[in-house]
Design an enzyme around this catalytic site. Structure first.
Site, PDB file in Angstrom:
ATOM      1  N   LEU A  87       0.821  -1.210   0.000  1.00  0.00           N
ATOM      2  CA  LEU A  87       0.000   0.000   0.000  1.00  0.00           C
ATOM      3  C   LEU A  87       0.856   1.261   0.000  1.00  0.00           C
ATOM      4  CD1 LEU A  87      -2.693  -1.033   2.650  1.00  0.00           C
ATOM      5  CD2 LEU A  87      -3.017  -0.886   0.175  1.00  0.00           C
ATOM      6  N   GLY A  88       2.038   1.159   0.572  1.00  0.00           N
ATOM      7  CA  GLY A  88       2.909   2.325   0.646  1.00  0.00           C
ATOM      8  C   GLY A  88       4.150   2.008   1.445  1.00  0.00           C
ATOM      9  N   GLU A  89       5.007   3.023   1.565  1.00  0.00           N
ATOM     10  CA  GLU A  89       6.255   2.846   2.306  1.00  0.00           C
ATOM     11  C   GLU A  89       6.661   4.174   2.902  1.00  0.00           C
ATOM     12  OE1 GLU A  89      10.706   0.902   1.634  1.00  0.00           O
ATOM     13  OE2 GLU A  89       9.324   1.157  -0.057  1.00  0.00           O
ATOM     14  N   GLY A  91       9.024   6.007   6.639  1.00  0.00           N
ATOM     15  CA  GLY A  91      10.187   5.866   7.480  1.00  0.00           C
ATOM     16  C   GLY A  91      10.149   4.609   8.325  1.00  0.00           C
ATOM     17  N   PHE A  92       8.949   4.135   8.624  1.00  0.00           N
ATOM     18  CA  PHE A  92       8.801   2.924   9.432  1.00  0.00           C
ATOM     19  C   PHE A  92       9.161   1.686   8.626  1.00  0.00           C
ATOM     20  CE2 PHE A  92       6.574  -0.666  11.191  1.00  0.00           C
ATOM     21  CZ  PHE A  92       6.586  -0.473  12.557  1.00  0.00           C
ATOM     22  N   GLY A  93       8.669   1.590   7.426  1.00  0.00           N
ATOM     23  CA  GLY A  93       8.884   0.420   6.592  1.00  0.00           C
ATOM     24  C   GLY A  93       7.777   0.293   5.566  1.00  0.00           C
ATOM     25  N   VAL A  94       7.549  -0.912   5.090  1.00  0.00           N
ATOM     26  CA  VAL A  94       6.554  -1.166   4.049  1.00  0.00           C
ATOM     27  C   VAL A  94       5.205  -1.486   4.686  1.00  0.00           C
ATOM     28  CG1 VAL A  94       5.970  -2.589   2.044  1.00  0.00           C
ATOM     29  CG2 VAL A  94       8.354  -2.047   2.535  1.00  0.00           C
ATOM     30  N   LYS A 116       1.983  -3.100   8.792  1.00  0.00           N
ATOM     31  CA  LYS A 116       3.253  -2.394   8.649  1.00  0.00           C
ATOM     32  C   LYS A 116       4.376  -3.252   9.206  1.00  0.00           C
ATOM     33  CE  LYS A 116       2.599   1.710  10.524  1.00  0.00           C
ATOM     34  NZ  LYS A 116       2.721   3.169  10.799  1.00  0.00           N
ATOM     35  N   ASP A 211       3.395  14.540  15.122  1.00  0.00           N
ATOM     36  CA  ASP A 211       3.712  14.248  13.713  1.00  0.00           C
ATOM     37  C   ASP A 211       2.484  14.389  12.819  1.00  0.00           C
ATOM     38  OD1 ASP A 211       5.484  13.715  11.685  1.00  0.00           O
ATOM     39  OD2 ASP A 211       5.335  11.544  11.864  1.00  0.00           O
TER      40      ASP A 211
END
Length: 436
Positions: A87-89, A91-94, A116, A211
């Site tokens: 779905l997206g990526e 700073g945390f990961g994929v 995630k 954030d």
């Protein structure tokens, strides 16, 4: 998860840290998810301190409403983490889409989820992962994304959330082609985000989100907005404290100036971030964009001085919303953004006040969009703009004032005052003007 400032950017900021807090607190903090009208109120119990490690997390009784999954179950839910399930990526990961059902765990009701997976080499680590579980694992509110479960086996750290069908606000607000967000949808999303922040700030031990940005606001199929990504969230000041001292983290362009300069964090820091978000929705532009002319790189520095000037504001407002808002409503929202972006933290409103202002616009926005939708369905083309004043005309030979050529419209383009037009239309001969 929020992206930290780059090393180059962070080097310029003073950074202060506070000693790690020790000990456990087994108190449970769970908000009633149906408290839709009690924005800013919280239960009498306190949110436990963030767990220091996985063992601490698993021994805390405050997470009984969050499921613990195995890595094999996560592989099954995502079809072995198929690339086309991404779905997206960040700073945390994929982030993967997935389904947890009877094939994943016997007896589990089929549920769409977003999963995630922490990237060990990414910006965030175990500390942010634990913070995410700590806050979302025990907070329940209509405008916070729901954490369904987590997985922590060996080097694998995953978080499982409710699936938000429309993705992030960022995806819709800054798209170059296709459908765009209407004025009323933008105001609805802003109100939802404000309610989420007001809830966090109003807890018995306040929580600072830290954030807020378009990428962290997720939308369901009805465009209901929810705050996500709590890895950078912090407990607010307590007792006689005026602020929390912490490392400067967040997303460049959204951080409040006093926080960037001193590391002093308060709930008013979130209010500034909300002002940036509101400005992005009004203008349809990103907070930071170096592809724009030099003086417009920083949206706040360029646009904030223009928010209190009607004519200047109308020149910079997102043209894709043309004709969807009343002038009074626009100026009220612009004024609110102006206050939220004050350099002086004490000059910014509380989030409860922000909610009140946006709620006052909700009914009017819904009525206007409904009317415009009905006009289009009837095949009528109407251009809404202000009629020129007498001074804008010219005199003909008989001394009669005549509108300049540029202001003449064809008969199909009605020159009207927006507020009067809406009022007249509602009182039209149809018994119910919302029905065709």
């Amino acid at each position: 998860m929020g992206i930290c400032f780059s090393a180059e950017e962070r080097y310029q900021f003073s950074q202060k840290t506070i000693p790690a807090k020790s000990g456990k607190n087994s108190a449970v903090y769970l908000m009633n998810s149906d408290c839709q009208e009690s924005v800013g109120k919280s239960s009498a119990t306190c949110l436990p301190l963030a767990p220091k490690n996985i063992k601490d997390l698993q021994s805390n009784p405050g997470y009984e409403n969050v499921d613990v999954f195995t890595y094999e179950e996560m592989k099954t839910a995502t079809k072995q983490f198929r690339p086309d399930y991404i779905l997206g990526e960040g700073g945390f990961g994929v982030v993967y889409k997935g389904v947890i059902d009877d094939n994943v765990r016997a007896g589990y009701k089929s549920t769409k989820v977003a999963i995630k997976e922490l990237n060990p080499e990414g910006f965030q680590g175990d500390r942010e992962w634990l913070a995410e579980v700590n806050y979302l694992g025990q907070l329940s509110h209509q405008n916070l994304v729901k954490l369904i479960g987590y997985c922590c086996e060996d080097d694998h750290r995953l978080l499982v959330y409710e699936y938000m069908a429309m993705g992030s606000l960022e995806k819709h607000l800054f798209r170059r082609v296709g459908c765009t967000l209407t004025w009323s949808k933008r105001m609805k999303i802003a109100l939802d985000a404000a309610r989420g922040l007001a809830f966090l700030h109003g807890a018995e031990r306040s929580i600072i989100y830290r954030d807020l940005k378009t990428a962290n606001i997720l939308l369901d199929e009805c465009y209901n907005a929810k705050l996500s990504d709590f890895g950078l969230a912090k407990d607010g000041p307590r007792g006689d404290q005026t602020h929390v001292s912490t490392r400067v983290m967040g997303t460049y362009g959204y951080a409040a100036p006093e926080y960037v300069m001193t590391g002093h964090l308060t709930s008013r820091s979130d209010v500034y971030g909300f002002g940036v978000l509101l400005l992005e929705m009004l203008l349809g532009k990103r907070a930071m964009d170096k592809s724009r002319p030099c003086r417009e790189h920083n949206l706040v520095e360029w646009a904030r001085p223009l928010l209190n000037h009607n004519k200047k504001l109308l020149r910079i407002i997102d043209p894709r919303m043309d004709g969807q808002y009343g002038t009074k409503a626009l100026m009220k929202v612009a004024g609110l953004a102006y206050q939220c972006l004050s350099q002086n933290p004490k000059g910014r409103p509380l989030m409860n006040h922000v909610v009140e202002v946006l709620e006052s616009l909700k009914e009017d926005s819904n009525v206007q969009e409904e009317i415009m939708t009905n006009l289009h369905s009837r095949g009528k083309s109407v251009t809404l703009y202000e009629a020129p004043s007498d001074s804008q005309g010219t005199s003909d030979g008989d001394g009669q004032r005549r509108r300049p050529e540029s202001s003449r419209r064809s008969k199909s383009e009605a020159s009207v005052n927006t507020d009067k037009y809406v009022s007249d239309l509602v009182s039209d001969s149809d018994p119910d003007p919302t029905k065709i």
